[in-house]
Design an enzyme around this catalytic site. Sequence first.
Site, PDB file in Angstrom:
ATOM      1  N   CYS A  12     -13.732  -8.536  -0.584  1.00  0.00           N
ATOM      2  CA  CYS A  12     -15.238  -7.704  -0.774  1.00  0.00           C
ATOM      3  C   CYS A  12     -15.773  -8.091  -1.817  1.00  0.00           C
ATOM      4  O   CYS A  12     -15.673  -8.626  -3.041  1.00  0.00           O
ATOM      5  CB  CYS A  12     -14.410  -6.189  -1.104  1.00  0.00           C
ATOM      6  SG  CYS A  12     -14.114  -5.435  -2.724  1.00  0.00           S
ATOM      7  N   GLU A 130      -8.602   2.929  -9.295  1.00  0.00           N
ATOM      8  CA  GLU A 130     -10.029   3.598  -9.994  1.00  0.00           C
ATOM      9  C   GLU A 130      -9.678   5.082  -9.876  1.00  0.00           C
ATOM     10  O   GLU A 130     -10.592   5.843 -10.442  1.00  0.00           O
ATOM     11  CB  GLU A 130     -10.788   2.556  -8.037  1.00  0.00           C
ATOM     12  CG  GLU A 130     -11.753   3.641  -7.739  1.00  0.00           C
ATOM     13  CD  GLU A 130     -12.186   3.605  -6.275  1.00  0.00           C
ATOM     14  OE1 GLU A 130     -12.913   4.809  -5.516  1.00  0.00           O
ATOM     15  OE2 GLU A 130     -12.068   2.412  -5.921  1.00  0.00           O
ATOM     16  N   CYS A 200     -17.035   3.662   0.923  1.00  0.00           N
ATOM     17  CA  CYS A 200     -16.706   2.441   0.685  1.00  0.00           C
ATOM     18  C   CYS A 200     -17.416   1.539   2.096  1.00  0.00           C
ATOM     19  O   CYS A 200     -16.757   2.039   3.531  1.00  0.00           O
ATOM     20  CB  CYS A 200     -16.637   1.166   0.231  1.00  0.00           C
ATOM     21  SG  CYS A 200     -18.054  -0.633   0.063  1.00  0.00           S
ATOM     22  N   ASN A 230      -5.864  -0.232   0.175  1.00  0.00           N
ATOM     23  CA  ASN A 230      -6.447  -1.332   1.250  1.00  0.00           C
ATOM     24  C   ASN A 230      -5.172  -2.025   1.996  1.00  0.00           C
ATOM     25  O   ASN A 230      -6.044  -1.487   2.871  1.00  0.00           O
ATOM     26  CB  ASN A 230      -8.006  -1.781   0.372  1.00  0.00           C
ATOM     27  CG  ASN A 230      -8.515  -2.593   1.579  1.00  0.00           C
ATOM     28  OD1 ASN A 230      -8.701  -3.633   1.787  1.00  0.00           O
ATOM     29  ND2 ASN A 230      -9.077  -1.759   2.469  1.00  0.00           N
TER      30      ASN A 230
END
Length: 290
Positions: A12, A130, A200, A230
């Site tokens: 990304c 995160e 996102c 992810n």
Amino acid sequence: MTVAIDKHSGFCFGVINAIKTAESYLEAHKSLYCLGDIVHNNEEVKRLTNLGLIIVSRDEFEKLHDTTVLIRAHGEPPETYQIAKRNNIQLLDTTCQVVLNLQKSIKKSYEETMAQNGQILIFGKEGHAEVIGLLGQTNQNGIVISSIADVDKVDFTKPARLYSQTTQSVEDYKELIEEIKERYHRSGNDHLFQYADTICRLVANRSQQIRAFAEKYDKIIFVSGEKSSNGLYLFSLCKMNNPNSFFISKPEQIDEISFVKGESVGICGATSTPMWLMEKVEQKLLKMKQ
């Protein structure tokens, strides 16, 4: 055998920025500290450590002085910046803009809800880089919810604002929102619950793209680091849409999978999977069919 790589897979923009920043600095200075793995992919981390990147833990970071340290795209809690200032550490901050905006929103909400004796809820993986950064915006007073089972942590007599880690499943987040809504409704306090759409868009779109990609091939090879949230999520979508989906972290693991002559194979990966790694997998598969 026909082989194709998913054109939507790969890093990304947040990860691309972090890696380009590291490469640029290493080209000029030969070595650079990075707080935690720059990306949740062992093969890419190996490539960068060979260039001079030095991964340090939080404990090791606190002992550094008068040097430069890269902050990865996942972001960091406020105390990391305080330590850097105290120890004269120059930071190369590559926190993803989407994560940075989320941190600011949570910090603002936390300051507002403190006066109302409210709660900040964070949907994410406990201990994820995160999430550590997001929790730091609440002085560690936020409530991390990893699954529906954690909803019992919420006090339904107090105001609450819910946010999500940017790489979480859209479907799981919607399910969680509905569960919390229902619990507040049963308590007669519907007006006390608020939530924000903080996943996102790139990650959300990737989930739809990978479902469609998985259905197009006889077999799917999903390439990802084992620590990538992810990656685990996107692989679960592949498996759901194509039972003949296989998770690998490096090209050598291809040898453990059986292939049938004439079948089509699709290669895809996480937002933390480098394109060069998927291309290596493709090259290995193409050699196998010769």
